[in-house]
Motif scaffolding. Structure first.
Motif, mmCIF file in Angstrom:
data_model
loop_
_atom_site.group_PDB
_atom_site.id
_atom_site.type_symbol
_atom_site.label_atom_id
_atom_site.label_comp_id
_atom_site.label_asym_id
_atom_site.label_seq_id
_atom_site.Cartn_x
_atom_site.Cartn_y
_atom_site.Cartn_z
ATOM 1 N N THR A 59 -1.571 11.110 12.477
ATOM 2 C CA THR A 59 -0.085 11.170 12.405
ATOM 3 C C THR A 59 0.711 11.182 13.843
ATOM 4 O OG1 THR A 59 0.009 13.643 12.453
ATOM 5 C CG2 THR A 59 -0.085 12.422 10.404
ATOM 6 N N ASP A 60 -0.084 11.114 14.836
ATOM 7 C CA ASP A 60 0.512 10.729 16.190
ATOM 8 C C ASP A 60 1.136 9.477 16.399
ATOM 9 O OD1 ASP A 60 1.245 10.348 18.909
ATOM 10 O OD2 ASP A 60 -0.655 10.990 19.799
ATOM 11 N N ASP A 62 3.084 7.717 18.439
ATOM 12 C CA ASP A 62 2.908 6.872 19.715
ATOM 13 C C ASP A 62 1.489 7.103 20.029
ATOM 14 O OD1 ASP A 62 5.490 6.476 20.002
ATOM 15 O OD2 ASP A 62 5.794 8.584 20.903
ATOM 16 N N GLY A 63 0.619 7.828 19.635
ATOM 17 C CA GLY A 63 -0.900 7.807 20.095
ATOM 18 C C GLY A 63 -1.637 6.681 19.278
ATOM 19 N N CYS A 64 -1.058 6.457 17.966
ATOM 20 C CA CYS A 64 -1.533 5.397 17.071
ATOM 21 C C CYS A 64 -1.291 3.842 17.864
ATOM 22 C CB CYS A 64 -0.881 5.062 15.910
ATOM 23 S SG CYS A 64 -1.353 6.447 14.638
ATOM 24 N N TYR A 122 0.940 2.686 13.611
ATOM 25 C CA TYR A 122 0.730 3.985 12.512
ATOM 26 C C TYR A 122 1.360 3.442 11.221
ATOM 27 C CZ TYR A 122 2.491 7.956 9.865
ATOM 28 O OH TYR A 122 2.625 9.011 9.170
ATOM 29 N N ARG A 239 10.061 5.104 23.612
ATOM 30 C CA ARG A 239 8.892 5.561 23.236
ATOM 31 C C ARG A 239 7.654 4.193 22.807
ATOM 32 N NH1 ARG A 239 11.208 9.819 18.617
ATOM 33 N NH2 ARG A 239 10.152 11.624 19.345
#
Ligand SMILES: NC(=O)c1ccc[n+]([C@@H]2O[C@H](COP(=O)([O-])OP(=O)(O)OC[C@H]3O[C@@H](n4cnc5c(N)ncnc54)[C@H](OP(=O)(O)O)[C@@H]3O)[C@@H](O)[C@H]2O)c1
Length: 289
Positions: A59-60, A62-64, A122, A239
């Protein structure tokens, strides 16, 4: 229950565990890792559930964006594994998806039959997961939701904590969505799952607002000064992943299907915060009536 330690997963476990008619198995990443076919096969094979509620996901947002393989491994391919395993034991899957499958450019709320067009990894990986479920699972429900808060790190708690510290607060005022209490969502996931309602449903608390509005409402509810929040534009945040400007989900399938909609978000937020709801006049003065 997969993703049992997350906001939605833990809310569903809290709801289901006291029910003596059903045994609930709360599976976290250790016991059911969606990125591992073996782990999913073993967990679902051993438990042989009648109903699987899947609230596990990367669910992150930005990490995705920076780890696209991980996003697709969990959010998309993981759902293929879960569908295969569910089919072997004849289980019904209730899978949670997201408003990020839409591009957010519409001027009206999105319903279940609107065209998807994700703008982030995401969103694209979650759309991949929806397709895996729809294609491979024999029995399934998908519940798209948005702007969830519950037990765990979330926007509402963060804003209140920062206001209590006296931090200056600038919050985006150009993204609109339906704030959704994880406990309310979890109850609907159980309802849909127990009734074996097939297909796609949008499930959110009713009403919509911007993040700025939500911050002000949360502060007002806990007796802090909403005036300490100032509005800002999304472009000021820079972001990695774009956020949909319009995340408002029309719960059309629930509505047309005669299923009671979740309560207004203002009421649900008050319950989450353990306070009395604001009067209509206060809500109006805050611009969130
Ligand atoms: N939060 C929102 O605003 C929002 C909005 C729309 C849709 N959704 C969807 O709602 C669902 C639940 O979200 P949430 O807010 O409850 O998220 P969350 O609090 O981040 O919970 C997600 C859970 O998934 C687990 N997980 C991550 N990778 C996993 C893997 N490989 N295998 C098994 N479990 C894994 C996490 O475990 P760890 O703690 O070990 O990482 C975490 O417990 C997700 O499908 C999400 O896409 C959420």
């Amino acid at each position: 229950m997969t993703g049992a330690n997350g906001q939605v997963g833990s809310a569903a476990v809290r709801l289901l565990e006291p029910l003596s008619r059903h045994q609930t198995v709360a599976a976290d990443r250790q016991t059911c890792d969606l990125a591992s076919r073996d782990s999913v096969e073993q967990c679902i094979g051993e438990v042989a559930p009648e109903l699987i509620i899947n609230a596990a996901a990367m669910t992150d947002v930005d990490g995705c964006e920076t780890n696209s393989d991980a996003a697709y491994a969990v959010n998309a391919l993981g759902m293929r594994y879960l569908a295969e395993a569910a089919n072997r034991v004849d289980a019904h899957i209730v899978h949670v998806s997201t408003d990020y499958v839409f591009d957010g450019g519409a001027t009206v709320p999105y319903h279940e039959w609107d065209r998807t067009n994700p703008q982030s990894i995401y969103g694209a990986s979650k759309l991949g997961g929806e397709i895996e479920v729809m294609t491979h699972a024999h029995r399934w429900t998908i519940a798209r939701t948005a702007w969830v808060y519950g037990s765990g790190k979330n926007f509402v708690d963060t804003i209140i904590a920062r206001a209590r510290q006296g931090d200056p607060l600038a919050v985006v005022d150009d993204q609109r969505g339906c704030p959704t209490f994880a406990a309310d969502l979890a109850a609907m996931l159980v309802t849909l799952g127990v009734a074996r309602r097939t297909g796609m449903f949008h499930v959110t608390n009713q009403g919509s607002c911007t993040w700025f509005d939500l911050a002000r409402l949360a502060l007002a509810l806990v007796g802090l000064d909403p005036a300490c929040v100032t509005p800002m534009a999304s472009t000021e945040l820079d972001r990695p992943a774009p956020r949909p400007a319009n995340s408002v989900l029309d719960n059309r399938a629930l509505r047309l299907g005669g299923i009671d909609l979740l309560r207004p978000y203002q009421e649900a937020l008050a319950e989450y915060l353990g306070v009395t709801p604001l009067s209509d006049q206060r809500l109006e003065a805050l611009g969130v009536a």
